[in-house]
Design a protein around this motif. Structure first.
Motif, PDB file in Angstrom:
ATOM      1  N   CYS A  69     -36.741  14.078  52.267  1.00 16.27           N
ATOM      2  CA  CYS A  69     -36.037  15.154  52.973  1.00 16.27           C
ATOM      3  C   CYS A  69     -36.977  16.360  53.039  1.00 16.27           C
ATOM      4  CB  CYS A  69     -34.745  15.519  52.249  1.00 16.27           C
ATOM      5  SG  CYS A  69     -33.560  14.162  52.092  1.00 16.27           S
ATOM      6  N   TYR A  99     -39.274  15.914  59.479  1.00 19.18           N
ATOM      7  CA  TYR A  99     -39.504  14.549  59.018  1.00 19.18           C
ATOM      8  C   TYR A  99     -40.849  14.029  59.518  1.00 19.18           C
ATOM      9  CZ  TYR A  99     -38.466   9.871  57.399  1.00 19.18           C
ATOM     10  OH  TYR A  99     -38.514   8.669  56.723  1.00 19.18           O
ATOM     11  N   GLN A 149     -27.084   8.214  53.921  1.00 18.09           N
ATOM     12  CA  GLN A 149     -28.519   8.245  53.662  1.00 18.09           C
ATOM     13  C   GLN A 149     -29.112   9.532  54.240  1.00 18.09           C
ATOM     14  OE1 GLN A 149     -30.272   3.956  53.603  1.00 18.09           O
ATOM     15  NE2 GLN A 149     -29.063   4.039  55.470  1.00 18.09           N
ATOM     16  N   TRP A 172     -30.567  11.678  57.424  1.00 18.71           N
ATOM     17  CA  TRP A 172     -29.985  11.259  58.711  1.00 18.71           C
ATOM     18  C   TRP A 172     -28.483  11.424  58.736  1.00 18.71           C
ATOM     19  CZ3 TRP A 172     -34.114  11.754  61.064  1.00 18.71           C
ATOM     20  CH2 TRP A 172     -35.319  11.281  60.567  1.00 18.71           C
ATOM     21  N   ASP A 213     -38.180  14.304  47.689  1.00 21.43           N
ATOM     22  CA  ASP A 213     -38.622  12.933  47.945  1.00 21.43           C
ATOM     23  C   ASP A 213     -38.831  12.270  46.599  1.00 21.43           C
ATOM     24  OD1 ASP A 213     -39.877  10.547  48.603  1.00 21.43           O
ATOM     25  OD2 ASP A 213     -41.059  11.432  50.218  1.00 21.43           O
ATOM     26  N   THR A 227     -33.177   7.150  49.668  1.00 22.45           N
ATOM     27  CA  THR A 227     -34.417   6.410  49.904  1.00 22.45           C
ATOM     28  C   THR A 227     -35.397   7.165  50.791  1.00 22.45           C
ATOM     29  OG1 THR A 227     -35.308   4.251  50.519  1.00 22.45           O
ATOM     30  CG2 THR A 227     -33.569   5.144  51.929  1.00 22.45           C
ATOM     31  N   TYR A 228     -34.880   8.040  51.663  1.00 23.06           N
ATOM     32  CA  TYR A 228     -35.738   8.779  52.589  1.00 23.06           C
ATOM     33  C   TYR A 228     -36.149  10.126  52.000  1.00 23.06           C
ATOM     34  CZ  TYR A 228     -34.054   5.444  56.089  1.00 23.06           C
ATOM     35  OH  TYR A 228     -33.750   4.300  56.782  1.00 23.06           O
TER      36      TYR A 228
END
Length: 362
Positions: free
Chosen positions: A299, A309, A280, A283, A318, A296-297
């Protein structure tokens, strides 16, 4: 039982799911304390499986065990462009050495066909009755699987529950073993930290809260027969949790994930936890030998390649930037210094959008 009868039965049995549970003979009650160890490939940490496998299960497989890839989706443009990228990479990796991916189904829970029916194998199912999801669209996922499992005719014995924002980076084998399903451990799913809440759905007589795995329903590779048992309970618990203000506040956007973990434990199903199931970004810094990128996150980076972030970066990727329709082709690559996982993600997205016909179609 017809689909309508099944729908009524499931919706009426909310709150009564503790009455009886099928024991699954193939599921072992072996558990051990997970140990953390360094992963020298990228300086990250990985978790040994929480569910300990018997020695005979650890042995190499002699035959292929294909699994059916299934994901739930809506007809919103945001969901559709993600599904198209996901399906593109499924097709690219499906027949490579090491893959055990079988057929593919997009479970469309909008209640009516859309313009991707000819591009992606799709089964249309009904959404929850109006207002029942309380604006939490993900609550439709377990109900979609309940309907699909009733009507689906698939050859594979196993199912991979996937999501639109998954990209296959390596050929995916069947990670399940000896009847034990495989799942990804999420660092933010912590049943033990919410024991008082979990006990409202997982009573003490069922065992310790540590029986509830730190997982969601995706990615999970599981036998179809096990999922058929779990799915109605998963749905009922999701609805019950959403109705309870304390639970809803505590679990928020991961409520449905907790519901799947609890439902599995109620049916005495525990999972082999595979940290290599997916990465993911931002991270996880490197893709390595992992199998899926989950984007999902957001960047966000400055032009020095430093993560910003929580603050919109000078360079960003994103998915939420494209709620209204497909992202443009040929996105700018990240600046030097950005982790390989992010660079790989953008390159794979660019390849998919460059090769998918009529990409700009909503």
């Amino acid at each position: 039982m017809g689909r309508a009868s099944l729908s009524v039965l499931i919706l009426l049995t909310i709150g009564f799911f503790f009455a009886t549970y099928n024991l699954v003979a193939m599921i072992m009650h072996y558990r051990s304390v997970g140990k953390w160890a360094d992963d020298d490939s990228d300086g990250q940490m990985f978790l040994d499986p929480v569910t300990e496998m018997p020695e005979d299960v650890k042995k190499a497989k002699n035959t292929k065990m294909p699994f059916h890839v299934a994901l739930t989706a809506t007809d919103a443009p945001y969901s559709k462009w993600q599904c198209r990228i996901m399906y593109y990479w499924y097709k690219k990796k499906k027949d490579l050495p090491g893959s055990e991916m079988g057929g593919f189904t997009r479970i469309l829970h909008s209640g009516k066909p859309d313009n991707l029916m000819d591009e992606i194998p799709t089964t249309v199912v009904d959404p929850l009755p109006a207002g029942l999801d309380q604006g939490y669209v993900v609550l439709n996922r377990p109900w979609a699987f309940v309907q699909w499992l009733e009507k689906a005719s698939i050859e594979e014995e196993y199912i991979l529950m996937a999501e639109p924002d998954h990209v296959f980076i390596n050929p995916l084998p069947n990670l399940a073993r000896g009847g034990l399903p495989a799942a990804f451990p999420f660092f933010y799913i912590k049943p033990a930290d919410h024991e008082s809440i979990i006990r409202n759905y997982y009573p003490e007589e069922k065992g310790p809260v540590t029986n509830v795995d730190p997982i969601g329903n995706s990615p999970v590779i599981i036998k179809k027969e096990l999922l058929e048992r779990i799915a109605p309970t998963w749905m009922n618990i999701s609805l019950k949790m959403k109705k309870d203000q304390e639970t809803d506040k505590a679990f928020g956007w991961v409520l449905e994930m907790y519901a799947y973990a609890v439902a599995s434990a109620l049916h005495d199903v525990q999972h082999i936890l595979r940290k290599d199931f997916m990465v993911q970004p931002p991270w996880d810094l490197a893709t390595g030998k992992n199998f899926i990128i989950h984007y999902t996150y957001g960047c966000d980076y400055n032009l020095k390649g430093e993560l910003t972030y929580g603050k919109i970066g000078q360079w960003r990727f994103d998915k939420r930037s494209y709620l209204g329709g497909p992202m443009p082709r040929n996105l700018a690559l990240p600046p030097p210094g950005v982790p390989e996982s992010v660079v790989t993600l953008v390159k794979m997205v660019n390849e998919a959008t460059a090769n998918i016909p009529n990409w700009d179609t909503e």
